[in-house]
Write an enzyme that holds these catalytic residues in place. Sequence first.
Site, PDB file in Angstrom:
ATOM      1  N   TYR A 297       0.848  -1.200   0.000  1.00 28.66           N
ATOM      2  CA  TYR A 297       0.000   0.000   0.000  1.00 28.66           C
ATOM      3  C   TYR A 297       0.883   1.249   0.000  1.00 28.66           C
ATOM      4  O   TYR A 297       1.616   1.525   0.954  1.00 28.66           O
ATOM      5  CB  TYR A 297      -0.924   0.034   1.223  1.00 28.66           C
ATOM      6  CG  TYR A 297      -1.957  -1.073   1.282  1.00 28.66           C
ATOM      7  CD1 TYR A 297      -2.257  -1.854   0.167  1.00 28.66           C
ATOM      8  CD2 TYR A 297      -2.651  -1.347   2.456  1.00 28.66           C
ATOM      9  CE1 TYR A 297      -3.205  -2.879   0.230  1.00 28.66           C
ATOM     10  CE2 TYR A 297      -3.598  -2.363   2.527  1.00 28.66           C
ATOM     11  CZ  TYR A 297      -3.859  -3.127   1.414  1.00 28.66           C
ATOM     12  OH  TYR A 297      -4.783  -4.140   1.472  1.00 28.66           O
TER      13      TYR A 297
ATOM     14  N   SER B 128     -13.019  -4.549   1.970  1.00 32.76           N
ATOM     15  CA  SER B 128     -14.030  -3.827   1.171  1.00 32.76           C
ATOM     16  C   SER B 128     -15.430  -4.098   1.741  1.00 32.76           C
ATOM     17  O   SER B 128     -16.360  -4.436   0.991  1.00 32.76           O
ATOM     18  CB  SER B 128     -13.960  -4.214  -0.316  1.00 32.76           C
ATOM     19  OG  SER B 128     -12.674  -3.956  -0.836  1.00 32.76           O
ATOM     20  N   PRO B 129     -15.613  -3.942   3.055  1.00 37.30           N
ATOM     21  CA  PRO B 129     -16.912  -4.282   3.661  1.00 37.30           C
ATOM     22  C   PRO B 129     -18.029  -3.329   3.241  1.00 37.30           C
ATOM     23  O   PRO B 129     -19.205  -3.668   3.398  1.00 37.30           O
ATOM     24  CB  PRO B 129     -16.634  -4.170   5.173  1.00 37.30           C
ATOM     25  CG  PRO B 129     -15.517  -3.189   5.279  1.00 37.30           C
ATOM     26  CD  PRO B 129     -14.652  -3.450   4.077  1.00 37.30           C
TER      27      PRO B 129
ATOM     28  N   ALA C  57     -18.117  -2.346   0.092  1.00 41.09           N
ATOM     29  CA  ALA C  57     -18.024  -2.479  -1.360  1.00 41.09           C
ATOM     30  C   ALA C  57     -17.435  -1.185  -1.944  1.00 41.09           C
ATOM     31  O   ALA C  57     -17.947  -0.628  -2.913  1.00 41.09           O
ATOM     32  CB  ALA C  57     -19.376  -2.822  -1.976  1.00 41.09           C
ATOM     33  N   GLN C  58     -16.349  -0.761  -1.291  1.00 39.68           N
ATOM     34  CA  GLN C  58     -15.608   0.447  -1.701  1.00 39.68           C
ATOM     35  C   GLN C  58     -16.486   1.698  -1.756  1.00 39.68           C
ATOM     36  O   GLN C  58     -16.253   2.596  -2.550  1.00 39.68           O
ATOM     37  CB  GLN C  58     -14.866   0.213  -3.019  1.00 39.68           C
ATOM     38  CG  GLN C  58     -13.823  -0.907  -2.879  1.00 39.68           C
ATOM     39  CD  GLN C  58     -12.732  -0.886  -3.920  1.00 39.68           C
ATOM     40  OE1 GLN C  58     -12.955  -0.462  -5.042  1.00 39.68           O
ATOM     41  NE2 GLN C  58     -11.549  -1.358  -3.555  1.00 39.68           N
ATOM     42  N   GLY C  59     -17.495   1.744  -0.920  1.00 39.58           N
ATOM     43  CA  GLY C  59     -18.323   2.951  -0.828  1.00 39.58           C
ATOM     44  C   GLY C  59     -19.697   2.780  -1.459  1.00 39.58           C
ATOM     45  O   GLY C  59     -20.609   3.555  -1.195  1.00 39.58           O
TER      46      GLY C  59
ATOM     47  N   LEU D  36     -21.976   0.758  -0.720  1.00 39.48           N
ATOM     48  CA  LEU D  36     -23.001   0.532   0.298  1.00 39.48           C
ATOM     49  C   LEU D  36     -23.213   1.763   1.190  1.00 39.48           C
ATOM     50  O   LEU D  36     -24.065   1.746   2.075  1.00 39.48           O
ATOM     51  CB  LEU D  36     -22.665  -0.715   1.124  1.00 39.48           C
ATOM     52  CG  LEU D  36     -22.534  -2.006   0.278  1.00 39.48           C
ATOM     53  CD1 LEU D  36     -21.997  -3.160   1.118  1.00 39.48           C
ATOM     54  CD2 LEU D  36     -23.878  -2.392  -0.348  1.00 39.48           C
ATOM     55  N   GLY D  37     -22.451   2.814   0.919  1.00 36.78           N
ATOM     56  CA  GLY D  37     -22.709   4.102   1.577  1.00 36.78           C
ATOM     57  C   GLY D  37     -23.936   4.748   0.946  1.00 36.78           C
ATOM     58  O   GLY D  37     -24.540   5.656   1.524  1.00 36.78           O
ATOM     59  N   GLY D  38     -24.276   4.290  -0.263  1.00 33.21           N
ATOM     60  CA  GLY D  38     -25.523   4.716  -0.917  1.00 33.21           C
ATOM     61  C   GLY D  38     -25.470   6.060  -1.613  1.00 33.21           C
ATOM     62  O   GLY D  38     -26.496   6.555  -2.058  1.00 33.21           O
TER      63      GLY D  38
HETATM   64  N1  LIG Z   1      -6.373  -8.197   1.187  1.00 32.66           N
HETATM   65  C1  LIG Z   1      -6.717  -7.577   0.096  1.00 32.66           C
HETATM   66  O1  LIG Z   1      -6.489  -8.038  -1.029  1.00 32.66           O
HETATM   67  C2  LIG Z   1      -7.446  -6.272   0.233  1.00 32.66           C
HETATM   68  C3  LIG Z   1      -8.086  -5.697  -0.881  1.00 32.66           C
HETATM   69  C4  LIG Z   1      -8.776  -4.504  -0.695  1.00 32.66           C
HETATM   70  C5  LIG Z   1      -8.802  -3.895   0.551  1.00 32.66           C
HETATM   71  N2  LIG Z   1      -8.138  -4.453   1.614  1.00 32.66           N
HETATM   72  C6  LIG Z   1      -8.148  -3.824   2.951  1.00 32.66           C
HETATM   73  O2  LIG Z   1      -9.484  -3.538   3.316  1.00 32.66           O
HETATM   74  C7  LIG Z   1      -9.631  -2.168   3.613  1.00 32.66           C
HETATM   75  C8  LIG Z   1     -11.028  -1.717   3.256  1.00 32.66           C
HETATM   76  O3  LIG Z   1     -11.358  -2.022   1.911  1.00 32.66           O
HETATM   77  P1  LIG Z   1     -11.568  -0.901   0.800  1.00 32.66           P
HETATM   78  O4  LIG Z   1     -10.906   0.326   1.240  1.00 32.66           O
HETATM   79  O5  LIG Z   1     -11.239  -1.519  -0.498  1.00 32.66           O
HETATM   80  O6  LIG Z   1     -13.163  -0.704   0.769  1.00 32.66           O
HETATM   81  P2  LIG Z   1     -14.268  -0.215   1.815  1.00 32.66           P
HETATM   82  O7  LIG Z   1     -13.744  -0.225   3.178  1.00 32.66           O
HETATM   83  O8  LIG Z   1     -15.467  -1.005   1.487  1.00 32.66           O
HETATM   84  O9  LIG Z   1     -14.548   1.268   1.321  1.00 32.66           O
HETATM   85  C9  LIG Z   1     -13.820   2.351   1.830  1.00 32.66           C
HETATM   86  C10 LIG Z   1     -14.380   3.629   1.251  1.00 32.66           C
HETATM   87  O10 LIG Z   1     -15.797   3.721   1.515  1.00 32.66           O
HETATM   88  C11 LIG Z   1     -16.163   5.062   1.808  1.00 32.66           C
HETATM   89  N3  LIG Z   1     -16.710   5.074   3.187  1.00 32.66           N
HETATM   90  C12 LIG Z   1     -16.088   4.711   4.342  1.00 32.66           C
HETATM   91  N4  LIG Z   1     -16.895   4.867   5.402  1.00 32.66           N
HETATM   92  C13 LIG Z   1     -18.072   5.333   4.919  1.00 32.66           C
HETATM   93  C14 LIG Z   1     -19.295   5.683   5.523  1.00 32.66           C
HETATM   94  N5  LIG Z   1     -19.496   5.592   6.838  1.00 32.66           N
HETATM   95  N6  LIG Z   1     -20.297   6.124   4.704  1.00 32.66           N
HETATM   96  C15 LIG Z   1     -20.137   6.224   3.358  1.00 32.66           C
HETATM   97  N7  LIG Z   1     -18.994   5.911   2.738  1.00 32.66           N
HETATM   98  C16 LIG Z   1     -17.956   5.454   3.507  1.00 32.66           C
HETATM   99  C17 LIG Z   1     -14.883   5.890   1.696  1.00 32.66           C
HETATM  100  O11 LIG Z   1     -14.762   6.374   0.346  1.00 32.66           O
HETATM  101  P3  LIG Z   1     -15.416   7.777  -0.196  1.00 32.66           P
HETATM  102  O12 LIG Z   1     -15.743   8.625   0.974  1.00 32.66           O
HETATM  103  O13 LIG Z   1     -14.332   8.342  -1.065  1.00 32.66           O
HETATM  104  O14 LIG Z   1     -16.609   7.314  -0.978  1.00 32.66           O
HETATM  105  C18 LIG Z   1     -13.789   4.861   1.927  1.00 32.66           C
HETATM  106  O15 LIG Z   1     -12.553   5.179   1.376  1.00 32.66           O
HETATM  107  C19 LIG Z   1      -8.512  -1.485   2.843  1.00 32.66           C
HETATM  108  O16 LIG Z   1      -8.167  -0.214   3.367  1.00 32.66           O
HETATM  109  C20 LIG Z   1      -7.399  -2.491   3.021  1.00 32.66           C
HETATM  110  O17 LIG Z   1      -6.801  -2.340   4.303  1.00 32.66           O
HETATM  111  C21 LIG Z   1      -7.488  -5.642   1.465  1.00 32.66           C
END
Ligand SMILES: NC(=O)c1ccc[n+]([C@@H]2O[C@H](COP(=O)([O-])OP(=O)(O)OC[C@H]3O[C@@H](n4cnc5c(N)ncnc54)[C@H](OP(=O)(O)O)[C@@H]3O)[C@@H](O)[C@H]2O)c1
Length: 329
Positions: free
Chosen positions: A59, A198-199, A201-203, A205-207
């Site tokens: 990262y 990505s719990p 779904a990368q945002g 599910l924030g809607g």
């Molecule tokens: N092992 C692997 O291969 C792998 C792959 C991917 C990720 N990961 C790990 O998992 C972590 C999380 O996954 P991810 O970052 O891909 O996806 P995520 O946690 O599903 O989505 C994060 C994004 O969602 C938005 N968000 C966060 N909280 C929110 C809320 N309360 N309401 C509305 N939107 C919100 C933000 O983006 P915006 O505000 O810009 O919309 C934020 O950057 C990563 O940081 C990493 O540590 C691991």
Amino acid sequence: MRVLDVDGLGPVSRIGLGTWQFGSREWGYGEEYASGAARDIVRRARELGITLFDTAEVYGLGRSERILGEALGDERADVVVATKIFPVAPFPKLVRHRLAGSARRLGLPRVPLYQIHQPNPVVPDSVPMPAMRDLLDAGRIGAVGVSNYSLDRWRAADAALGRPVISNQVQFSLAHPGPLEDLVPFAERERRVVIAYSPLAQGLLGGRYSAENRPGGVRAVNPLFGTENLRRAEPLLGTLREVAAGHGVQPAQVALAWLVAQPRVVVIPGASSVAQVEANAAAGELQLADDEVAALTGAARAFRPLSAARTLVDGVRERIDDARERLGR
Ligand SMILES: NC(=O)c1ccc[n+]([C@@H]2O[C@H](COP(=O)([O-])OP(=O)(O)OC[C@H]3O[C@@H](n4cnc5c(N)ncnc54)[C@H](OP(=O)(O)O)[C@@H]3O)[C@@H](O)[C@H]2O)c1
């Protein structure tokens, strides 16, 4: 904050913090985020009782580990920092060397959870795991985890380590409920942990995203944000909004609460602001009723997104149509 007891790690907060966003260009959050907000997010996460922090050597090419270590400061040793080795050539000497690099950047003499970032398709786990075992025995790491492993490969990793591989970090959310079928029952049976990445779904599910308002950066190539998939996600988002309205909370909080309602699951949402980490931490207190969990599970299973390839073709077609329209043809 609810916690889960994990062998080798102790109590771990059910809501953690993902830090791929820290110092990584692909999220497009910029320098101000890396040098300011990211640190504030970590400090606020600590105040709110978050004790699980996920990062990886890849990262931001080490920047995420550095930012996280600095932001945790003196509390580094009191929390569960989980980092990952990218297993390009995971030979024992290299594993030791790469752990030393991560530990240095994090400022930690001992890394609580060391994970293999993804299965190497050609090198079996019998190659890196003896080195992982030595690191465990030497006290340089607290536990061994894997990431993006199928159940069969997780079991093979157990055999190669000669003891339980405590966690498997996988893509898992209402938009990707697959781990419910096999990984979660295995984790429950064997007292392991599924770490949901990505719990949100990368945002999605924030809607707040739609065909008119798509995120950029790495998410521009995430098929979930293609026009057809945004349309297909509407029934799921509708159920999410309905449950959220009933509790007076945000959809993202319900998406996280649904995950932590599953046995032996912890989540590591990323955050673009302090307000988001506050909302996400609060989701750890949100208790969903059984019928709400069932309705969300049903909606998740009914969501059938188009594949990445189909989304790509559709996207190209949309751009051609847009261009034609602009040219008046
Ligand atoms: N092992 C692997 O291969 C792998 C792959 C991917 C990720 N990961 C790990 O998992 C972590 C999380 O996954 P991810 O970052 O891909 O996806 P995520 O946690 O599903 O989505 C994060 C994004 O969602 C938005 N968000 C966060 N909280 C929110 C809320 N309360 N309401 C509305 N939107 C919100 C933000 O983006 P915006 O505000 O810009 O919309 C934020 O950057 C990563 O940081 C990493 O540590 C691991």
